[in-house]
Design a protein around this motif. Structure first.
Motif, PDB file in Angstrom:
ATOM      1  N   GLN A 157     -17.653   4.480  -5.930  1.00  0.00           N
ATOM      2  CA  GLN A 157     -18.616   5.093  -5.008  1.00  0.00           C
ATOM      3  C   GLN A 157     -17.968   5.516  -3.698  1.00  0.00           C
ATOM      4  OE1 GLN A 157     -18.246   1.893  -5.661  1.00  0.00           O
ATOM      5  NE2 GLN A 157     -19.305   0.524  -4.208  1.00  0.00           N
ATOM      6  N   TYR A 158     -16.716   5.079  -3.490  1.00  0.00           N
ATOM      7  CA  TYR A 158     -16.022   5.396  -2.246  1.00  0.00           C
ATOM      8  C   TYR A 158     -14.784   6.248  -2.492  1.00  0.00           C
ATOM      9  CZ  TYR A 158     -18.792   1.468  -0.439  1.00  0.00           C
ATOM     10  OH  TYR A 158     -19.812   0.630  -0.092  1.00  0.00           O
ATOM     11  N   ALA A 199     -15.838  -2.271   3.370  1.00  0.00           N
ATOM     12  CA  ALA A 199     -15.322  -2.491   2.016  1.00  0.00           C
ATOM     13  C   ALA A 199     -13.824  -2.192   1.966  1.00  0.00           C
ATOM     14  CB  ALA A 199     -16.087  -1.619   1.022  1.00  0.00           C
ATOM     15  N   TRP A 200     -13.402  -1.144   2.642  1.00  0.00           N
ATOM     16  CA  TRP A 200     -11.992  -0.748   2.670  1.00  0.00           C
ATOM     17  C   TRP A 200     -11.161  -1.757   3.479  1.00  0.00           C
ATOM     18  CZ3 TRP A 200      -8.014   1.322   0.632  1.00  0.00           C
ATOM     19  CH2 TRP A 200      -6.956   1.883   1.351  1.00  0.00           C
ATOM     20  N   GLN A 243     -10.254   2.733  -4.993  1.00  0.00           N
ATOM     21  CA  GLN A 243     -11.191   3.714  -5.542  1.00  0.00           C
ATOM     22  C   GLN A 243     -11.498   3.444  -7.001  1.00  0.00           C
ATOM     23  OE1 GLN A 243      -9.942   7.365  -2.508  1.00  0.00           O
ATOM     24  NE2 GLN A 243      -9.008   7.231  -4.513  1.00  0.00           N
ATOM     25  N   GLN A 280     -11.665   0.470  -8.267  1.00  0.00           N
ATOM     26  CA  GLN A 280     -12.565  -0.682  -8.240  1.00  0.00           C
ATOM     27  C   GLN A 280     -13.908  -0.350  -7.593  1.00  0.00           C
ATOM     28  OE1 GLN A 280     -10.558  -3.937  -6.289  1.00  0.00           O
ATOM     29  NE2 GLN A 280      -8.954  -4.105  -7.860  1.00  0.00           N
ATOM     30  N   ASN A 281     -13.903   0.691  -6.755  1.00  0.00           N
ATOM     31  CA  ASN A 281     -15.118   1.081  -6.020  1.00  0.00           C
ATOM     32  C   ASN A 281     -15.304   2.594  -6.123  1.00  0.00           C
ATOM     33  OD1 ASN A 281     -15.728  -1.593  -4.279  1.00  0.00           O
ATOM     34  ND2 ASN A 281     -13.522  -1.221  -4.292  1.00  0.00           N
TER      35      ASN A 281
END
Length: 451
Positions: free
Chosen positions: A62-63, A349-350, A57, A59-60
């Motif tokens: 948006q998720y 992505a996960w 989360q 690093q990303n």
């Protein structure tokens, strides 16, 4: 998972009439576009995957990942219910014995296009792991997350008292006729109520205080932690077309004589009766209570054995058999995407992150399981060493290539429904090992009908 749950699982999937992607309802779609629901069954792994989610989360942003953990007994039935109702998790931990059926029913998303688009290095995983998740349709259904093999966990206080050295334990041999040096050691470690060992005059096989060898179940159709390696080193294989079985060989004389030998340890008093083994105390608890000197088990159980503080537990290699080497089943889990998710990009992505070295290093440092990424193994070895384990016996078969896969095919639940009671009947002395040939005929008839 018990037999009734396996049967219900297969029946539940059979009732699916349309692909899951067409069955999504507002239970699954109500979540935000970037929220990923992730399921796993192992509570021991929950902390490390919670850490993985935090890093992901960051690093990303948006998720967002929401992790839900259910025990093995409920996990699969809940998952099938989710498939049917359209509320399954976006991503879930998959088992090699389950995904073939899920894939056949259109419940697991092929990830080939994602893997190709993002140039995922499938060569970064331990040899053979990535290929385990290619279905018989040639499509890929998951990225590896960990792997496991089997060894013997032994009570070193018992072996020292019996005068059995570490060298003897790690150089055991086995054959189906007299059990080799392995049976000699098991005999020596067995002690009756009057303190007489299995290899001493007057030993009473009907009144045993410490069994040389413990076990937890009859093994069903896979025998992963009970008889699988004995059969393998006797030159037997589960099926034609392993791991995707097209014709099974439970009626092979090599298998029959292996099981006959294994069962003979009960008659000799070196191993508990099946009723005793299934009396409500699991194999690790019995080992911790000093009832068993040796218990075979998988690498995923290292944490459980480490918690038995009253026992100084060590690891020993599996024996060398008639084929001239020792062998172990190698299995591994993977992260898979539900075909019905409306968050495919987020889910991928996960999954891609979980299969990366960044996440695998987190898994390795937790010292719970062996990571799928080969370059993360040094960190895992260090973590296990810090906890007091020399995990070399688990690693050697993999390094030597002396492993065989967990049997997998879309009819695994039906195979289990036949082989579990058949093996239980044999181990309970309600049927002879030769009866397994009839069970094998039933298994192959199922495959014939469903092919």
């Amino acid at each position: 998972m018990n037999l009734s749950r396996r049967t219900l699982l297969k029946a539940g999937l059979a009732s699916l009439a349309v692909p899951a992607v067409a069955a999504c309802n507002n239970g699954a779609a109500a979540r935000g576009d970037g929220e990923i629901i992730y399921w796993l069954w192992d509570s021991a792994q929950l902390p490390m995957y919670t850490e993985c989610a935090q890093v992901f989360q960051e690093q990303n942003p948006q998720y967002k990942v929401k992790i839900e953990q259910y025990g093995w007994s409920d996990y699969w039935s809940k998952l099938v219910t989710g498939f049917i109702s359209g509320t399954a998790p976006d991503v879930f931990t998959g088992h090699s014995s389950k995904y073939p059926l899920f894939a056949a029913k259109g419940q697991v998303l092929p990830i080939d296009d994602f893997v190709k688009r993002d140039n995922v290095d499938l060569g970064s995983y331990q040899k053979g792991l990535a290929d385990r998740w290619i279905g018989d349709d040639g499509k890929r259904y998951g990225l590896p997350k960990d792997w496991d093999t089997e060894v013997y966990f032994y009570n070193s206080a018992f072996t020292e008292a019996a005068g059995i050295s570490t060298e003897q334990l790690n150089s055991m041999t086995w054959n189906p006729k007299d059990g080799g040096t392995f049976e000699q050691i098991v005999r020596r470690l067995t002690v009756d109520a009057k303190g007489r060992r299995g290899d001493q005059p007057g030993f009473d096989p009907n009144n045993v205080k410490v069994y040389g060898l413990g076990y937890g179940d009859a093994g069903g159709g896979d025998g992963q932690t009970s008889w699988s390696w004995y059969a393998a080193i006797n030159g037997w294989k589960y099926s034609e077309g392993e791991p995707w079985g097209t014709k099974f060989f439970y009626g092979d004389p090599k298998f029959t004589e292996t099981i006959a030998w294994w069962r003979s340890l009960i008659t000799k008093g070196y191993m508990p009766t099946y009723a005793q083994a299934k009396s409500g105390i699991d194999v690790t608890t019995a080992f911790g209570a000093g009832k068993y000197a040796i218990t075979p088990n998988g690498s995923w159980m290292l944490g459980t054995y480490a918690g038995l503080k009253q026992v100084k537990t060590k690891l020993a290699r599996l024996p060398i058999g008639p084929v001239g080497k020792r062998m172990s089943m190698m299995n591994g889990l993977a992260d898979t995407i539900w075909a019905g998710t409306e968050r495919r990009d987020a889910s991928w992505a996960w999954v891609k992150f979980l299969g990366s070295k960044t996440a695998q290093d987190i898994v390795a440092k937790a010292g719970v399981v062996f990571p799928a990424v080969a370059d993360s193994m040094p960190a895992a070895k260090a973590a296990f060493a810090k906890a007091g384990w020399d995990v070399t016996p688990f690693l050697e078969p993999v390094e030597a290539g002396d492993v065989f896969p967990y049997p997998a095919n879309p009819n695994a639940a039906d195979v289990t429904a036949v082989m579990t009671p058949a093996m239980e009947a044999v181990m309970s002395f309600e049927a002879e090992p030769a009866s397994l040939a009839k069970a094998n005929d039933e298994v192959n008839q199922i495959l014939s009908v469903n092919s």
